[in-house]
Write a protein that holds these residues in place. Structure first.
Motif, mmCIF file in Angstrom:
data_model
loop_
_atom_site.group_PDB
_atom_site.id
_atom_site.type_symbol
_atom_site.label_atom_id
_atom_site.label_comp_id
_atom_site.label_asym_id
_atom_site.label_seq_id
_atom_site.Cartn_x
_atom_site.Cartn_y
_atom_site.Cartn_z
ATOM 1 N N SER A 24 0.845 -1.193 0.000
ATOM 2 C CA SER A 24 0.000 0.000 0.000
ATOM 3 C C SER A 24 0.881 1.244 0.000
ATOM 4 C CB SER A 24 -0.902 0.014 1.234
ATOM 5 O OG SER A 24 -0.109 0.171 2.413
ATOM 6 N N ASN A 25 0.280 2.409 -0.240
ATOM 7 C CA ASN A 25 1.033 3.660 -0.179
ATOM 8 C C ASN A 25 1.677 3.834 1.194
ATOM 9 O OD1 ASN A 25 0.316 4.343 -2.796
ATOM 10 N ND2 ASN A 25 -1.467 5.543 -2.159
ATOM 11 N N THR A 26 0.947 3.483 2.228
ATOM 12 C CA THR A 26 1.468 3.612 3.596
ATOM 13 C C THR A 26 2.680 2.716 3.797
ATOM 14 O OG1 THR A 26 -0.698 4.188 4.510
ATOM 15 C CG2 THR A 26 0.928 3.288 6.035
ATOM 16 N N GLU A 27 2.612 1.492 3.309
ATOM 17 C CA GLU A 27 3.732 0.558 3.483
ATOM 18 C C GLU A 27 4.959 1.008 2.700
ATOM 19 O OE1 GLU A 27 1.361 -3.642 4.205
ATOM 20 O OE2 GLU A 27 1.475 -2.819 2.171
ATOM 21 N N GLY A 51 -2.054 11.232 5.442
ATOM 22 C CA GLY A 51 -3.263 11.927 5.871
ATOM 23 C C GLY A 51 -3.260 13.408 5.528
ATOM 24 N N GLN A 52 -2.074 13.945 5.184
ATOM 25 C CA GLN A 52 -1.972 15.346 4.787
ATOM 26 C C GLN A 52 -2.461 15.564 3.351
ATOM 27 O OE1 GLN A 52 -0.797 17.843 7.016
ATOM 28 N NE2 GLN A 52 -1.109 16.082 8.369
ATOM 29 N N CYS A 53 -2.636 14.471 2.598
ATOM 30 C CA CYS A 53 -3.079 14.565 1.208
ATOM 31 C C CYS A 53 -4.593 14.743 1.171
ATOM 32 C CB CYS A 53 -2.687 13.305 0.432
ATOM 33 S SG CYS A 53 -0.910 12.970 0.409
ATOM 34 N N GLU A 54 -5.044 15.810 0.555
ATOM 35 C CA GLU A 54 -6.476 16.077 0.479
ATOM 36 C C GLU A 54 -7.173 15.239 -0.585
ATOM 37 O OE1 GLU A 54 -7.114 20.213 -0.041
ATOM 38 O OE2 GLU A 54 -6.180 20.784 1.861
ATOM 39 N N ARG A 55 -6.466 14.979 -1.697
ATOM 40 C CA ARG A 55 -7.097 14.245 -2.795
ATOM 41 C C ARG A 55 -6.494 12.857 -2.958
ATOM 42 N NH1 ARG A 55 -5.936 18.558 -7.360
ATOM 43 N NH2 ARG A 55 -3.949 18.381 -6.242
ATOM 44 N N ASP A 56 -5.204 12.811 -3.243
ATOM 45 C CA ASP A 56 -4.548 11.525 -3.433
ATOM 46 C C ASP A 56 -3.070 11.679 -3.103
ATOM 47 O OD1 ASP A 56 -3.219 12.602 -5.784
ATOM 48 O OD2 ASP A 56 -5.075 12.234 -6.879
ATOM 49 N N ILE A 57 -2.322 10.591 -3.293
ATOM 50 C CA ILE A 57 -0.910 10.571 -2.925
ATOM 51 C C ILE A 57 -0.100 11.620 -3.694
ATOM 52 C CG2 ILE A 57 -0.254 8.846 -4.651
ATOM 53 C CD1 ILE A 57 0.976 8.967 -1.003
ATOM 54 N N GLY A 58 -0.614 12.053 -4.848
ATOM 55 C CA GLY A 58 0.069 13.072 -5.636
ATOM 56 C C GLY A 58 0.195 14.401 -4.926
ATOM 57 N N ASP A 59 -0.643 14.629 -3.914
ATOM 58 C CA ASP A 59 -0.570 15.883 -3.163
ATOM 59 C C ASP A 59 0.740 16.017 -2.386
ATOM 60 O OD1 ASP A 59 -3.002 16.775 -4.052
ATOM 61 O OD2 ASP A 59 -4.117 16.095 -2.304
ATOM 62 N N LEU A 60 1.462 14.914 -2.212
ATOM 63 C CA LEU A 60 2.757 14.982 -1.511
ATOM 64 C C LEU A 60 3.754 15.854 -2.268
ATOM 65 C CD1 LEU A 60 3.433 11.354 -0.176
ATOM 66 C CD2 LEU A 60 2.818 13.396 1.123
ATOM 67 N N ARG A 61 3.503 16.061 -3.560
ATOM 68 C CA ARG A 61 4.394 16.921 -4.351
ATOM 69 C C ARG A 61 4.406 18.345 -3.825
ATOM 70 N NH1 ARG A 61 3.151 17.218 -10.406
ATOM 71 N NH2 ARG A 61 4.883 18.670 -10.200
ATOM 72 N N HIS A 62 3.336 18.740 -3.171
ATOM 73 C CA HIS A 62 3.194 20.137 -2.785
ATOM 74 C C HIS A 62 3.449 20.385 -1.301
ATOM 75 C CE1 HIS A 62 1.645 20.330 -6.779
ATOM 76 N NE2 HIS A 62 0.579 19.624 -6.479
ATOM 77 N N ILE A 63 3.755 19.329 -0.557
ATOM 78 C CA ILE A 63 4.063 19.513 0.856
ATOM 79 C C ILE A 63 5.513 19.954 0.985
ATOM 80 C CG2 ILE A 63 4.889 17.170 1.357
ATOM 81 C CD1 ILE A 63 3.177 17.288 3.927
ATOM 82 N N THR A 64 5.816 20.748 1.984
ATOM 83 C CA THR A 64 7.180 21.268 2.155
ATOM 84 C C THR A 64 7.898 20.530 3.278
ATOM 85 O OG1 THR A 64 6.545 22.948 3.782
ATOM 86 C CG2 THR A 64 6.371 23.548 1.442
ATOM 87 N N ILE A 65 9.215 20.655 3.277
ATOM 88 C CA ILE A 65 10.006 20.054 4.349
ATOM 89 C C ILE A 65 9.620 20.660 5.690
ATOM 90 C CG2 ILE A 65 12.346 19.974 5.325
ATOM 91 C CD1 ILE A 65 13.424 19.417 2.602
ATOM 92 N N GLN A 66 9.335 21.953 5.695
ATOM 93 C CA GLN A 66 8.944 22.618 6.935
ATOM 94 C C GLN A 66 7.638 22.053 7.477
ATOM 95 O OE1 GLN A 66 9.970 24.218 4.129
ATOM 96 N NE2 GLN A 66 11.995 24.811 4.906
#
Length: 225
Positions: A24-27, A51-66
């Motif tokens: 899975s994505n989590t694993e 859980g920070q992804c609002e739509r799908d795993i692709g939202d991780l592209r927009h999360i920052t290191i901070q």
């Protein structure tokens, strides 16, 4: 904790026995993060990140290191591991989508690199290496962040072109502001790449700047020859 899970269900063992596609994505994220914290297992931490992804795993592209570091149990090391994996996946996906595409206009370039450059919060300078048929044979991210001529240097750009026997190249980068108007540095970089290409016999066909839904083509607005 991972140690309390049946061995066949632990992410690494599961990957070894059943392949990465069975996870899975989590694993998958748990394997990248490697370890948990004192309060949470690595699976729980991976769940928190996803859980920070609002739509799908692709939202991780927009999360920052901070933003990652602000989460309990995730420090700079884990944040960098996550961001490195996300960036690598983005580049692989962009390479796959663009490979073999024939470039006949700036619109073709935008279509090829939209997945890599859309919604980026920092500038990325990418070079497409073309065959004699104007088909993309490879791409490379040359620079991330504010552009300057010392970073986007002809040797960095044309070294790969020579190794690939590329017939020509196209440069493309984004303006996170949404305004594709070229800066003085953009023009300086374009001029240097064009001059180097003439010497090597590997033409710079265009330099395209993407800003939101707009673009600026040097070929269309400031002919290179």
């Amino acid at each position: 904790m991972i140690k309390t899970m049946p061995e066949s269900e632990r992410p690494r063992e599961k990957m070894l026995n059943k392949g990465s596609q069975s996870l899975s994505n989590t694993e998958l994220l748990a394997i990248i993060m490697r370890t948990g914290s004192r309060q949470k297992s690595v699976i729980d931490l991976a769940n928190d990140v996803i859980g920070q992804c609002e739509r799908d795993i692709g939202d991780l592209r927009h999360i920052t290191i901070q933003e990652l570091c602000a989460m309990q149990g995730i420090g700079p090391s884990k944040a960098c591991q996550i961001m490195a994996a996300v960036e690598l996946g983005t580049r692989i996906n962009a390479q796959k989508l663009a490979y073999g595409q024939r470039i006949a206009s700036p619109i073709d370039v935008i279509g090829a690199f939209n997945s890599l450059l859309s919604h980026e919060k920092v500038e990325k300078f990418v070079v497409a290496y073309l065959s004699t048929k104007n088909e993309i044979i490879s791409t490379e991210v040359i620079s991330i962040g504010s552009l300057n001529a010392s970073i986007v240097h002809p040797r960095e750009v044309y070294g790969k072109a020579v190794r690939l026997s590329s017939a020509s190249i196209i440069a493309v980068h984004n303006h996170p502001s949404g305004d594709p108007s070229p800066s003085r540095e953009d023009r300086n970089i374009t001029r240097r790449l064009h001059e180097a290409g003439k010497l090597l016999g590997i033409a710079l066909l265009d330099h395209i700047i993407i800003g939101g839904s707009q673009y600026y083509s040097f070929k269309e607005n400031e002919p290179l020859d």
